[in-house]
Design an enzyme around this catalytic site. Structure first.
Site, PDB file in Angstrom:
ATOM      1  N   GLY A 109       0.833  -1.205   0.000  1.00 41.63           N
ATOM      2  CA  GLY A 109       0.000   0.000   0.000  1.00 41.63           C
ATOM      3  C   GLY A 109       0.860   1.245   0.000  1.00 41.63           C
ATOM      4  O   GLY A 109       2.018   1.223  -0.429  1.00 41.63           O
ATOM      5  N   PRO A 150       3.031   4.585   1.342  1.00 45.11           N
ATOM      6  CA  PRO A 150       4.017   4.841   2.404  1.00 45.11           C
ATOM      7  C   PRO A 150       3.361   5.406   3.674  1.00 45.11           C
ATOM      8  O   PRO A 150       3.800   5.102   4.778  1.00 45.11           O
ATOM      9  CB  PRO A 150       4.951   5.878   1.765  1.00 45.11           C
ATOM     10  CG  PRO A 150       4.810   5.664   0.291  1.00 45.11           C
ATOM     11  CD  PRO A 150       3.390   5.246   0.072  1.00 45.11           C
ATOM     12  N   VAL A 207       0.326   4.729   5.017  1.00 47.00           N
ATOM     13  CA  VAL A 207      -0.235   3.644   5.819  1.00 47.00           C
ATOM     14  C   VAL A 207       0.871   2.661   6.226  1.00 47.00           C
ATOM     15  O   VAL A 207       0.816   2.062   7.306  1.00 47.00           O
ATOM     16  CB  VAL A 207      -1.400   2.942   5.082  1.00 47.00           C
ATOM     17  CG1 VAL A 207      -1.969   1.810   5.920  1.00 47.00           C
ATOM     18  CG2 VAL A 207      -2.503   3.944   4.747  1.00 47.00           C
ATOM     19  N   GLY A 208       1.890   2.527   5.387  1.00 40.98           N
ATOM     20  CA  GLY A 208       3.030   1.672   5.724  1.00 40.98           C
ATOM     21  C   GLY A 208       3.630   2.050   7.077  1.00 40.98           C
ATOM     22  O   GLY A 208       3.988   1.194   7.880  1.00 40.98           O
ATOM     23  N   GLU A 226       5.595  -3.293   1.009  1.00 41.66           N
ATOM     24  CA  GLU A 226       5.622  -3.065  -0.441  1.00 41.66           C
ATOM     25  C   GLU A 226       4.902  -1.752  -0.681  1.00 41.66           C
ATOM     26  O   GLU A 226       3.685  -1.698  -0.699  1.00 41.66           O
ATOM     27  CB  GLU A 226       4.906  -4.223  -1.159  1.00 41.66           C
ATOM     28  CG  GLU A 226       5.601  -5.574  -1.037  1.00 41.66           C
ATOM     29  CD  GLU A 226       6.795  -5.708  -1.983  1.00 41.66           C
ATOM     30  OE1 GLU A 226       6.879  -4.945  -2.966  1.00 41.66           O
ATOM     31  OE2 GLU A 226       7.659  -6.563  -1.720  1.00 41.66           O
ATOM     32  N   CYS A 273       1.690   0.550  -9.091  1.00 37.86           N
ATOM     33  CA  CYS A 273       2.761   1.049  -8.230  1.00 37.86           C
ATOM     34  C   CYS A 273       4.091   1.192  -8.966  1.00 37.86           C
ATOM     35  O   CYS A 273       4.911   2.016  -8.607  1.00 37.86           O
ATOM     36  CB  CYS A 273       2.937   0.129  -7.034  1.00 37.86           C
ATOM     37  SG  CYS A 273       3.230  -1.580  -7.512  1.00 37.86           S
TER      38      CYS A 273
HETATM   39  P1  NAD Z   1      -3.450   2.277   1.183  1.00 36.43           P
HETATM   40  O1  NAD Z   1      -2.174   2.384   1.895  1.00 36.43           O
HETATM   41  O2  NAD Z   1      -4.428   3.377   1.299  1.00 36.43           O
HETATM   42  O3  NAD Z   1      -4.241   0.952   1.621  1.00 36.43           O
HETATM   43  C1  NAD Z   1      -3.634  -0.323   1.625  1.00 36.43           C
HETATM   44  C2  NAD Z   1      -4.324  -1.220   2.641  1.00 36.43           C
HETATM   45  O4  NAD Z   1      -4.178  -0.658   3.940  1.00 36.43           O
HETATM   46  C3  NAD Z   1      -5.812  -1.420   2.420  1.00 36.43           C
HETATM   47  O5  NAD Z   1      -6.133  -2.767   2.652  1.00 36.43           O
HETATM   48  C4  NAD Z   1      -6.447  -0.521   3.463  1.00 36.43           C
HETATM   49  O6  NAD Z   1      -7.681  -1.012   3.918  1.00 36.43           O
HETATM   50  C5  NAD Z   1      -5.437  -0.538   4.576  1.00 36.43           C
HETATM   51  N1  NAD Z   1      -5.444   0.708   5.362  1.00 36.43           N
HETATM   52  C6  NAD Z   1      -5.758   1.959   4.935  1.00 36.43           C
HETATM   53  N2  NAD Z   1      -5.628   2.851   5.936  1.00 36.43           N
HETATM   54  C7  NAD Z   1      -5.221   2.160   7.019  1.00 36.43           C
HETATM   55  C8  NAD Z   1      -4.921   2.517   8.361  1.00 36.43           C
HETATM   56  N3  NAD Z   1      -4.999   3.781   8.774  1.00 36.43           N
HETATM   57  N4  NAD Z   1      -4.531   1.542   9.199  1.00 36.43           N
HETATM   58  C9  NAD Z   1      -4.418   0.265   8.792  1.00 36.43           C
HETATM   59  N5  NAD Z   1      -4.699  -0.130   7.536  1.00 36.43           N
HETATM   60  C10 NAD Z   1      -5.100   0.799   6.658  1.00 36.43           C
HETATM   61  O7  NAD Z   1      -3.047   2.027  -0.347  1.00 36.43           O
HETATM   62  P2  NAD Z   1      -4.013   1.891  -1.610  1.00 36.43           P
HETATM   63  O8  NAD Z   1      -4.634   3.213  -1.895  1.00 36.43           O
HETATM   64  O9  NAD Z   1      -4.908   0.724  -1.453  1.00 36.43           O
HETATM   65  O10 NAD Z   1      -2.937   1.550  -2.740  1.00 36.43           O
HETATM   66  C11 NAD Z   1      -2.176   2.532  -3.371  1.00 36.43           C
HETATM   67  C12 NAD Z   1      -0.766   2.590  -2.852  1.00 36.43           C
HETATM   68  O11 NAD Z   1      -0.212   1.297  -2.787  1.00 36.43           O
HETATM   69  C13 NAD Z   1       0.164   3.379  -3.748  1.00 36.43           C
HETATM   70  O12 NAD Z   1       1.046   4.128  -2.980  1.00 36.43           O
HETATM   71  C14 NAD Z   1       0.903   2.290  -4.510  1.00 36.43           C
HETATM   72  O13 NAD Z   1       2.145   2.690  -5.021  1.00 36.43           O
HETATM   73  C15 NAD Z   1       1.037   1.256  -3.475  1.00 36.43           C
HETATM   74  N6  NAD Z   1       1.214  -0.041  -4.080  1.00 36.43           N
HETATM   75  C16 NAD Z   1       2.401  -0.683  -3.928  1.00 36.43           C
HETATM   76  C17 NAD Z   1       2.592  -1.906  -4.536  1.00 36.43           C
HETATM   77  C18 NAD Z   1       3.867  -2.657  -4.404  1.00 36.43           C
HETATM   78  O14 NAD Z   1       3.874  -3.819  -4.777  1.00 36.43           O
HETATM   79  N7  NAD Z   1       4.950  -2.094  -3.895  1.00 36.43           N
HETATM   80  C19 NAD Z   1       1.571  -2.468  -5.280  1.00 36.43           C
HETATM   81  C20 NAD Z   1       0.379  -1.787  -5.404  1.00 36.43           C
HETATM   82  C21 NAD Z   1       0.207  -0.581  -4.784  1.00 36.43           C
END
Ligand code: NAD
Length: 469
Positions: free
Chosen positions: A204, A206, A208-209, A226, A260
């Protein structure tokens, strides 16, 4: 008396209710029986996963079309087949991956057995995003199951139709005492993360990471992140503009830019920009027709919130190609922006949509400086007829992955680790790297029970003789 009675009768349970405790306890109990460890069990799970994909291909394609207007082609190649090939690879190699790995020994351990045992962590949590909602849930799952773990899968709440299939259909194909799907957004996931897991695999943003890593730190849980970021795409003056334009446009507008590893922005000289623009226009028209909105090959933006953010970015710099949008369909035309400033939002945040800004640089050195002034990206691209130029960009920068003269083809190879570095993430997966990610590498030494005469040379009282052992 009355009020106290009412208060006393109010059950305490709902106030402290934890919706996940039972599920997690059940999975932990299953893991502790050891049933996930034998190769036969792991293979059966992987075969179940494969059957899930085969028997529900239509259902998954429909769900992906509903969520992202994903075309059958993109759903096939970037979601279903890639997951299937990971399953097949794991099934073919499972036993050899699981084998103890013998390691070299020193003089003192010549008679012993030294090896690395790959053992499952235990209870693993996989949190996935919405942009490739099948691929980014199932490919990590393949690694976690192959490594013999129990798994909680948390798909994204934004890809609703796919989430539904994963929650309602997938568990039927797996051993439900060892596997569970948990649904929800930030709040539910936050509550889930209060529990102790043995490993967390997060894909997801950075932002939320950081939240996930902080939650993992409370339990000292190891994790893979990731993440995303802005992937630079350097285009050298020595290039064929049409070839470059075809490749950049294909990978930028694939999944409507919600990838991503998509090239996020182009860095090139003003001259190359002039040659690239008509070539990009030609590529876009050939790929999506004169009216891309009516083209079934082009995806849509996942949600209104994401659409509004992207529409805001269309105001940066000057629109050279595209620029149209339609809120009712969450449609954004394949767009190219020029004259953008480094300080504008389109150059500050990950775009994650069908918008390609071009930044001008005067030289290769300036491009390399520009890249190195920013966070390390997940992917980096360099296009040039000169091998030397491509190799210089590779040598003088850092990124999770790199591809010379194309878009994200490097991530289609299961023999390469897929992951970020710095702000784009930590850890990696795909193929055997997935198996290793989800396995603890246990250092083992089995010594001889006898031979005490030789070993006793090390015991106190110390004398110079101890150092000779
Ligand atoms: P996101 O970080 O918003 O959400 C990812 C996951 O985290 C979801 O399941 C969501 O429900 C959960 N989440 C959201 N907020 C949270 C919180 N406060 N606490 C705990 N969990 C929470 O990301 P997104 O919008 O779903 O995806 C887009 C991002 O992901 C982009 O930055 C993209 O580059 C990245 N991405 C990376 C890869 C990779 O393989 N490196 C692949 C796809 C997407």
């Amino acid at each position: 008396g009355e009020p106290e009675q009412v208060w006393a009768r109010r059950p305490l349970l709902p106030l402290r209710m934890d919706p996940y405790a039972d599920t997690l306890r059940r999975l932990r109990e299953a893991f502790s029986t050891g049933r996930t460890r034998p190769a036969e069990f792991r293979a059966a799970q992987l075969k179940g996963l494969r059957r899930f994909l085969q028997e529900n291909q239509q259902l998954l394609q429909e769900a992906l079309a509903q969520d992202l207007h994903k075309s059958t082609f993109e759903a096939e190649v970037s979601e279903i087949r890639i997951s299937e090939s990971e399953i097949d690879l794991a099934l073919r190699n499972l036993r050899s991956w699981m084998k103890d790995e013998k390691v070299p020994k020193n003089l003192a351990t010549q008679l012993d057995s030294a090896f690395i045992r790959k053992e499952p962590f235990g209870l693993v949590l996989i949190i996935a995003p919405w942009n490739y909602p099948v691929n980014l849930t199932l490919v990590p799952l393949v690694g976690a199951l192959a490594a013999g773990n129990c798994v909680v899968l948390k798909p994204s709440e934004f890809s609703r139709s796919t989430e539904k299939v994963l929650a309602e259909v997938l568990p039927r194909y797996l051993d439900q005492s060892c596997f569970a799907v948990v649904l929800g957004g930030p709040q539910e996931t936050g509550q889930l993360l209060e529990h102790k897991f043995d490993y967390i695999f997060f894909t997801g943003s950075p932002r939320v990471g950081r939240i996930v890593m902080a939650a993992a730190a409370k339990h000292l849980t190891p994790l893979t992140l990731e993440l995303g970021g802005k992937n630079p795409c350097y285009v050298d003056d020595d290039c064929d503009p049409q070839t470059v334009a075809n490749r950049v446009a294909f990978f930028r507008y694939f999944n409507s830019g919600q990838t991503c590893v998509a090239p996020d922005y182009v860095l090139c000289s003003p001259d190359t920009q002039e040659r690239l623009l008509p070539a990009l226009q030609s590529a876009i028209t050939r790929f999506y027709g004169d009216d891309p909105q009516s083209c079934p090959s082009l995806g849509r933006i996942i949600s209104d919130k994401h659409f509004q953010r992207l529409r805001g970015l269309l105001g940066c710099g000057r629109v050279a190609i595209g620029g149209q949008s339609d809120e009712s369909e969450r449609y954004i035309a394949p767009t190219v922006l020029v004259d953008v400033q480094e300080t504008e939002p389109v150059m500050q945040e990950e775009i994650f949509g069908p918008i390609l800004p071009i930044m001008n640089v005067r030289s290769l050195d300036e491009a390399i400086d520009f890249i190195n002034r920013r966070e390390k990206p997940l992917a980096l691209y360099a296009f040039s007829n000169s091998n030397q130029v491509v190799k210089r960009v590779l040598a003088q920068t850092s990124s999770g992955g790199f591809c010379g003269n194309d878009g994200f083809m490097h991530m289609t190879l299961a023999s390469l680790p897929f992951g970020g570095v710095g702000a784009s993430g930590m850890g990696s997966y795909h193929g055997k790297f997935s198996f290793d990610t989800f396995s603890h590498h246990r250092a083992c030494l089995l010594r001889h029970p006898g031979l005490e005469k030789i070993y006793s040379i090390r015991y106190p009282p110390y004398s110079p003789r101890n150092l000779r052992m």
